[in-house]
Design a protein around this motif. Structure first.
Motif, PDB file in Angstrom:
ATOM      1  N   LEU A   2     -19.476   0.748   4.716  1.00  0.00           N
ATOM      2  CA  LEU A   2     -19.099  -0.708   5.749  1.00  0.00           C
ATOM      3  C   LEU A   2     -20.729  -0.862   5.704  1.00  0.00           C
ATOM      4  CD1 LEU A   2     -17.824   1.716   8.838  1.00  0.00           C
ATOM      5  CD2 LEU A   2     -16.438   0.310   7.489  1.00  0.00           C
TER       6      LEU A   2
ATOM      7  N   ASP B  21     -24.737  20.607  11.473  1.00  0.00           N
ATOM      8  CA  ASP B  21     -23.541  19.421  11.320  1.00  0.00           C
ATOM      9  C   ASP B  21     -24.138  18.408  11.587  1.00  0.00           C
ATOM     10  OD1 ASP B  21     -21.692  21.462  12.042  1.00  0.00           O
ATOM     11  OD2 ASP B  21     -21.148  20.727  14.000  1.00  0.00           O
TER      12      ASP B  21
ATOM     13  N   THR C   2     -25.867  18.009   7.965  1.00  0.00           N
ATOM     14  CA  THR C   2     -24.605  18.079   6.838  1.00  0.00           C
ATOM     15  C   THR C   2     -23.544  16.722   6.411  1.00  0.00           C
ATOM     16  OG1 THR C   2     -24.033  20.324   7.397  1.00  0.00           O
ATOM     17  CG2 THR C   2     -22.319  19.417   5.757  1.00  0.00           C
ATOM     18  N   THR C   3     -24.304  16.030   7.168  1.00  0.00           N
ATOM     19  CA  THR C   3     -23.299  14.748   7.176  1.00  0.00           C
ATOM     20  C   THR C   3     -24.763  13.891   6.434  1.00  0.00           C
ATOM     21  OG1 THR C   3     -21.954  15.203   8.639  1.00  0.00           O
ATOM     22  CG2 THR C   3     -22.584  12.262   8.697  1.00  0.00           C
TER      23      THR C   3
ATOM     24  N   PHE D  43     -26.307  12.862   2.955  1.00  0.00           N
ATOM     25  CA  PHE D  43     -25.600  11.906   2.591  1.00  0.00           C
ATOM     26  C   PHE D  43     -25.606  10.736   2.601  1.00  0.00           C
ATOM     27  CE2 PHE D  43     -22.245  15.108   2.475  1.00  0.00           C
ATOM     28  CZ  PHE D  43     -21.905  15.816   1.328  1.00  0.00           C
ATOM     29  N   LEU D  44     -25.870  10.918   3.781  1.00  0.00           N
ATOM     30  CA  LEU D  44     -26.727   9.272   4.527  1.00  0.00           C
ATOM     31  C   LEU D  44     -28.332   9.160   3.943  1.00  0.00           C
ATOM     32  CD1 LEU D  44     -24.562   9.232   7.593  1.00  0.00           C
ATOM     33  CD2 LEU D  44     -23.877   7.739   5.315  1.00  0.00           C
TER      34      LEU D  44
ATOM     35  N   TRP E 247     -23.807  20.308  22.509  1.00  0.00           N
ATOM     36  CA  TRP E 247     -23.530  20.102  20.777  1.00  0.00           C
ATOM     37  C   TRP E 247     -22.835  18.277  21.360  1.00  0.00           C
ATOM     38  CZ3 TRP E 247     -19.061  18.399  18.717  1.00  0.00           C
ATOM     39  CH2 TRP E 247     -18.569  18.070  17.443  1.00  0.00           C
TER      40      TRP E 247
ATOM     41  N   ARG F 205     -24.317  15.284  18.796  1.00  0.00           N
ATOM     42  CA  ARG F 205     -22.939  14.933  18.155  1.00  0.00           C
ATOM     43  C   ARG F 205     -22.739  13.536  18.375  1.00  0.00           C
ATOM     44  NH1 ARG F 205     -21.856  13.812  14.008  1.00  0.00           N
ATOM     45  NH2 ARG F 205     -19.705  13.556  14.694  1.00  0.00           N
TER      46      ARG F 205
ATOM     47  N   GLU G 197     -23.447  10.307  15.181  1.00  0.00           N
ATOM     48  CA  GLU G 197     -22.298   9.413  15.398  1.00  0.00           C
ATOM     49  C   GLU G 197     -22.654   8.165  15.044  1.00  0.00           C
ATOM     50  OE1 GLU G 197     -18.723  10.384  14.422  1.00  0.00           O
ATOM     51  OE2 GLU G 197     -17.763   8.574  14.543  1.00  0.00           O
TER      52      GLU G 197
ATOM     53  N   SER H  54     -24.561   8.017  11.660  1.00  0.00           N
ATOM     54  CA  SER H  54     -24.419   7.964  11.256  1.00  0.00           C
ATOM     55  C   SER H  54     -23.508   5.937  10.857  1.00  0.00           C
ATOM     56  CB  SER H  54     -23.494   8.855  10.226  1.00  0.00           C
ATOM     57  OG  SER H  54     -22.608   9.143  11.769  1.00  0.00           O
ATOM     58  N   ARG H  55     -22.808   5.364  11.829  1.00  0.00           N
ATOM     59  CA  ARG H  55     -21.981   4.403  12.060  1.00  0.00           C
ATOM     60  C   ARG H  55     -23.316   3.398  11.824  1.00  0.00           C
ATOM     61  NH1 ARG H  55     -17.128   5.620  10.818  1.00  0.00           N
ATOM     62  NH2 ARG H  55     -16.893   7.926  12.146  1.00  0.00           N
TER      63      ARG H  55
ATOM     64  N   SER I  72     -17.304   6.259  19.846  1.00  0.00           N
ATOM     65  CA  SER I  72     -15.865   7.328  20.022  1.00  0.00           C
ATOM     66  C   SER I  72     -16.743   8.904  19.471  1.00  0.00           C
ATOM     67  CB  SER I  72     -14.844   6.696  19.446  1.00  0.00           C
ATOM     68  OG  SER I  72     -14.592   6.414  18.761  1.00  0.00           O
ATOM     69  N   ILE I  73     -16.637   9.620  19.684  1.00  0.00           N
ATOM     70  CA  ILE I  73     -16.762  11.035  19.409  1.00  0.00           C
ATOM     71  C   ILE I  73     -15.229  11.759  19.291  1.00  0.00           C
ATOM     72  CG2 ILE I  73     -17.526  12.018  21.673  1.00  0.00           C
ATOM     73  CD1 ILE I  73     -18.742  12.211  18.262  1.00  0.00           C
ATOM     74  N   ALA I  74     -15.177  12.685  18.025  1.00  0.00           N
ATOM     75  CA  ALA I  74     -14.254  13.614  18.580  1.00  0.00           C
ATOM     76  C   ALA I  74     -14.785  14.687  18.893  1.00  0.00           C
ATOM     77  CB  ALA I  74     -13.596  13.990  16.668  1.00  0.00           C
TER      78      ALA I  74
ATOM     79  N   ARG J 223      -9.749  11.433  21.230  1.00  0.00           N
ATOM     80  CA  ARG J 223     -10.757  10.803  20.918  1.00  0.00           C
ATOM     81  C   ARG J 223     -12.258  10.461  22.417  1.00  0.00           C
ATOM     82  NH1 ARG J 223      -9.062   4.790  19.666  1.00  0.00           N
ATOM     83  NH2 ARG J 223      -7.521   5.675  18.935  1.00  0.00           N
TER      84      ARG J 223
ATOM     85  N   VAL K  53     -19.387  18.494   6.967  1.00  0.00           N
ATOM     86  CA  VAL K  53     -18.623  19.489   7.629  1.00  0.00           C
ATOM     87  C   VAL K  53     -17.078  18.785   7.934  1.00  0.00           C
ATOM     88  CG1 VAL K  53     -18.857  20.457  10.430  1.00  0.00           C
ATOM     89  CG2 VAL K  53     -21.071  19.024   8.689  1.00  0.00           C
TER      90      VAL K  53
ATOM     91  N   THR L   9     -17.888  14.984   9.500  1.00  0.00           N
ATOM     92  CA  THR L   9     -19.042  14.320   8.701  1.00  0.00           C
ATOM     93  C   THR L   9     -18.254  13.065   8.380  1.00  0.00           C
ATOM     94  OG1 THR L   9     -19.877  15.930   7.703  1.00  0.00           O
ATOM     95  CG2 THR L   9     -19.797  13.473   6.409  1.00  0.00           C
TER      96      THR L   9
ATOM     97  N   MET M 210     -15.966  11.776   6.164  1.00  0.00           N
ATOM     98  CA  MET M 210     -15.707  10.476   4.693  1.00  0.00           C
ATOM     99  C   MET M 210     -15.352  10.875   4.188  1.00  0.00           C
ATOM    100  SD  MET M 210     -20.106  11.442   3.918  1.00  0.00           S
ATOM    101  CE  MET M 210     -21.926  10.493   5.073  1.00  0.00           C
TER     102      MET M 210
ATOM    103  N   ASN N 160     -19.785   8.504  -1.041  1.00  0.00           N
ATOM    104  CA  ASN N 160     -19.316   9.224  -0.151  1.00  0.00           C
ATOM    105  C   ASN N 160     -19.509   7.978   1.293  1.00  0.00           C
ATOM    106  OD1 ASN N 160     -20.575  11.999  -0.071  1.00  0.00           O
ATOM    107  ND2 ASN N 160     -21.928  10.674  -0.148  1.00  0.00           N
TER     108      ASN N 160
ATOM    109  N   LEU O 124     -18.091   6.345   4.379  1.00  0.00           N
ATOM    110  CA  LEU O 124     -18.063   6.146   5.783  1.00  0.00           C
ATOM    111  C   LEU O 124     -16.291   6.109   6.228  1.00  0.00           C
ATOM    112  CD1 LEU O 124     -19.098   8.074   7.558  1.00  0.00           C
ATOM    113  CD2 LEU O 124     -20.256   5.771   8.051  1.00  0.00           C
TER     114      LEU O 124
ATOM    115  N   SER P  15     -12.924   8.923  12.637  1.00  0.00           N
ATOM    116  CA  SER P  15     -13.265   9.849  13.177  1.00  0.00           C
ATOM    117  C   SER P  15     -12.088  10.714  12.533  1.00  0.00           C
ATOM    118  CB  SER P  15     -13.586   9.797  14.496  1.00  0.00           C
ATOM    119  OG  SER P  15     -13.997   9.611  14.707  1.00  0.00           O
TER     120      SER P  15
ATOM    121  N   ILE Q 180      -8.343  11.338  14.654  1.00  0.00           N
ATOM    122  CA  ILE Q 180      -9.245  10.670  16.117  1.00  0.00           C
ATOM    123  C   ILE Q 180      -9.428   9.535  16.346  1.00  0.00           C
ATOM    124  CG2 ILE Q 180     -11.074  11.267  17.561  1.00  0.00           C
ATOM    125  CD1 ILE Q 180      -8.898  13.254  17.797  1.00  0.00           C
TER     126      ILE Q 180
ATOM    127  N   GLU R 227      -4.826   6.536  22.549  1.00  0.00           N
ATOM    128  CA  GLU R 227      -5.010   7.733  21.750  1.00  0.00           C
ATOM    129  C   GLU R 227      -4.390   8.863  21.089  1.00  0.00           C
ATOM    130  OE1 GLU R 227      -5.439   6.781  25.146  1.00  0.00           O
ATOM    131  OE2 GLU R 227      -7.325   7.600  25.952  1.00  0.00           O
TER     132      GLU R 227
END
Lengths: 393, 323
Positions: free
Chosen positions: A13, A61, A64-65, A68-69, A301, A305, A309, A312-313, A332-334, A340, B137, B158, B160, B174, B176, B179, B199, B227
């Motif tokens: 992105l 978590d 882990t993501t 990669f970033l 959590w 997260r 999120e 990373s965005r 938004s978050i899952a 969402r 993840v 994650t 990705m 990777n 991105l 969701s 999502i 949604e």
């Protein structure tokens, strides 16, 4: 290992490449309470790391993501005791961390929010369910991850009404937060067409939670307490203080189900929830913490997260950018709820489905089918935009 | 015998000769712990096979002799002999396998293990585990590039798509996406990789060379809240012109112009539509409807649902023998 990663990572992105040798460090503070309250049921007794454990899993978590970033997340935990200067504890944390997850009572949270007003730090409220924090006492530097009392009450009311259990007896405890929950339940009954046919108060006269002859006494008290009620479908208990509600199921004079603070309980999370991929986070949580995941763990959590999120965005360690994205329209978050989750822009409350659990299983998830809304069905839960008293400052 | 003929490569000839082409579809039923076998000439379930706990990802072996089904709660992949429709073996996947893919030769299998952030590599001839690749993840979607050089895995938390070099088994890029990415599919000419985000509500179009998201397919169904639109399974015709995208609890399959990436229409199917597969002649597309316990049959040329077939409890994955 790290060299090939760094050489090859491409974030699509942004169309940028991570070239820095050292990962960007994102520090998240966690301000929690040292005191663990005593529950009526031993099964519900919170662990000492209640909440913290959820944040720790989210950090794993996120990392882990993050690998990669080229981002690394660190949790900075502080526990405050009764009588501690919570504003000072928060200011100390804010010197190190741009994000603070808070599990504090409403008054303490407001104190912290005001102390940090000029720090550029954002607070993520993971613990307090008080509506006033999102209404007359709302603050621009607080994002609310925990649901509100009205969201919980509405979620329960929608189900009871769907079930055609519309005649309620409402039993309220004698403490302030019990009365606030009762207010939310009365509001929910009016909104969704249930009728409270009688109200009763259960006075907290003190007494121990663990006694050797407990059951015998309670078995005599509870039927008498629920005797001579008008015709009703369900007994709804408002007992956040955990004084009596868990004593009600199977002991009411009439054979009626119990809901609210016992029986069928509205909650943001339950150890039995396994839908929508939730089994995966439940498994990860148990592996890391050797116990089941509570609602507070999930709220913490989700808070951590959300920061991961947004980081990373935006592909950025710049807190201002991350906070801007968090509060912006694209966030938004899952969170394993089948939809969402987004923030209400008028008071920074996280929209979320609410689970209805009976201690063994998840019975249903609200909003219920048929409760419609012009913006989001999740806004049928809690105080909606037209009713809000919040002016974000 | 009939089935055996089909599976030994006579399918194309038969399809040309008989108006009602007959293929066999295998459907995994997540809650029922069964696999339903559908005969596509009569559109009926001819057999229900008992399998392990929570069957989801399902695929024919390249030689058509076996159907492999991931039974996540038993931590393995079971192998069904398509002659006898009986389980004959199981494969050493990691914990909680969900989706998997195979190379073109059918020699190597790659499995997404939701529980431990790894992709497991299995030698299908030896039926042995030969390696693991650490990914993000909750790994889920799995596909392999038409030239076999790049393996794609999507990780749901994650967010990705991981590009993995199949020769070195190292992640090379990777990307991105939105969701909860659940499914990935290359265009047959390798020009694009499509990734569905359940999502996020979108399908990302990824340039597989530049490793960049070049576009997104969005969905807008009047009268339906946003949604509820949760893209999962993707099917693309071999000519690269048309794609079908399952939209989960929106209870619809979107028909998409695969060149312009515009939605042409929405087909109403059953509840919570998951995954899909074409008949080898591409006349029909079969989609699984998780909540309504059935499979919808779509006439690909007419872009219409023509039939609904009752299967087991909570159908999830589907595979149809290739000629």
């Amino acid at each position: 290992m790290l060299r090939w990663l760094i050489g090859t990572i491409a974030l699509s992105l942004m169309a940028t490449r991570a070239l820095a040798a050292d990962p960007v460090e994102i520090r998240i503070g966690y301000l929690g309470q040292a005191a663990v309250k005593s529950s009526l049921s031993l099964v519900d007794q919170p662990a000492e790391n209640n909440g913290f454990a959820g944040a720790r899993l989210a950090i794993e978590d996120n990392n882990t993501t993050g690998k990669f970033l080229n981002q690394r997340f660190v949790l900075d935990e502080v526990k405050v005791k009764d009588g501690d200067d919570v504003a000072k504890a928060a200011t100390d944390l804010a010197a190190r961390d741009s994000f603070i997850i808070a599990d504090l009572p409403a008054d303490a949270l407001l104190k912290v929010s005001d102390a940090l007003r000029d720090h550029g730090t954002v607070l993520l409220n993971a613990g307090a369910i008080d509506d006033r924090l999102r209404e007359q006492d709302c603050r621009a530097n607080v994002i609310h991850v925990a649901p509100t009392r009205t969201m919980l009450a509405d979620a329960l009311a929608q189900y009871l009404v769907w079930k055609q259990w519309k005649r309620w007896v409402l039993v309220t405890g004698s403490h302030d937060q019990d009365k606030l929950y009762a207010d939310a339940l009365r509001r929910a009954a009016t909104r969704f067409g249930a009728k409270i046919v009688q109200e009763k108060t259960f006075e907290d006269t003190g007494g121990a939670r663990r006694t050797d002859s407990g059951v015998t006494l309670i078995q005599r008290q509870m039927p008498v307490f629920t005797q001579q009620l008008p015709t009703y479908d369900v007994l709804v208990a408002a007992d956040e203080s955990e004084v009596f509600a868990d004593y009600l199921p199977y002991r009411t004079w009439d054979p009626r189900p119990v809901a609210g603070s016992a029986g069928l309980v509205p909650t943001s999370w339950d150890a039995a929830h396994d839908q929508w991929g939730a089994i995966q986070i439940q498994n990860r949580f148990v592996k890391l913490n050797q116990r089941r995941m509570t609602a507070l763990d999930m709220q913490a959590w989700t808070a951590a997260r959300m920061i991961g999120e947004a980081t990373s965005r935006t592909n950025s360690g710049d807190a201002r950018k991350v906070i801007g994205f968090l509060k912006g329209p694209d966030f938004s978050i899952a969170a394993f709820k089948g939809t969402r989750l987004t923030l209400r822009d008028w008071n920074l409350q996280l929209r979320q489905p609410i689970l209805l659990a009976d201690g063994r299983m998840v019975v249903s998830v609200s909003p219920q089918e048929g409760f419609l809304h012009q913006v989001s069905e999740l806004d049928t839960l809690g105080v909606d935009r037209p009713e809000t008293k919040c002016k974000l400052r | 015998m009939w089935r055996q003929v089909l599976l030994t490569g006579m399918v194309a000839w038969l399809a040309a000769a008989a108006p009602a082409s007959a293929y066999v579809a295998y459907v995994s039923n997540e809650k029922g712990n069964t696999v339903s076998v559908i005969d596509t000439s009569s559109w009926t379930v001819t057999k229900t096979i008992k399998v392990g706990q929570r069957p989801r990802g399902i695929e024919f072996s390249r030689d058509g002799k076996f159907v492999m089904v991931a039974v996540g709660d038993d931590d393995t992949i079971q192998v069904i002999d398509t002659k006898t429709n009986e389980i004959v073996d199981s494969l050493p996947s990691g914990p909680d396998p969900e989706l998997f893919t195979q190379d073109a030769a059918g020699k190597t299998m790659y499995v997404a293990n939701e529980n431990d952030n790894t992709v497991t590599v299995i030698d299908l001839e030896k039926r042995a585990r030969i390696g693991d690749i650490q990914v993000g993840v909750e790994p889920e979607g799995m596909t392999i590039s038409p030239d076999g050089k790049i393996l794609i895995n999507t990780s749901e938390t994650t967010n990705m798509a991981h590009f993995i070099d199949t020769a070195t088994r190292q992640i090379v890029a990777n990307v991105l996406v939105d969701s909860r990415p659940r499914f990935a599919q290359f265009k047959h000419d390798s020009s694009e990789l499509w990734v569905s985000s359940e999502i996020g509500g979108t399908v990302s179009i990824v340039d597989p060379v530049k490793h960049e998201v070049t576009g997104k397919i969005t969905f807008d169904i009047p009268g339906l809240r946003k949604e509820a639109i949760q893209p999962v399974g993707i099917g693309m015709t071999k000519d690269g012109k048309t794609a079908f995208i399952a939209l989960g609890p929106a209870n619809r399959v979107a028909v998409v112009d695969a060149v312009s990436h515009k939605v042409i229409k929405y087909l109403l199917v059953g509840q919570r539509v998951w995954h899909m597969d074409f008949t080898p002649d591409e006349k029909y597309l079969l989609v699984t409807n998780g909540v309504s316990n059935d499979v919808s049959v779509i006439d690909v040329a007419a872009q219409k649902v023509i039939k609904t077939i009752q299967v087991g409890e909570l159908p999830w994955g589907i595979t149809i023998a290739q000629p």
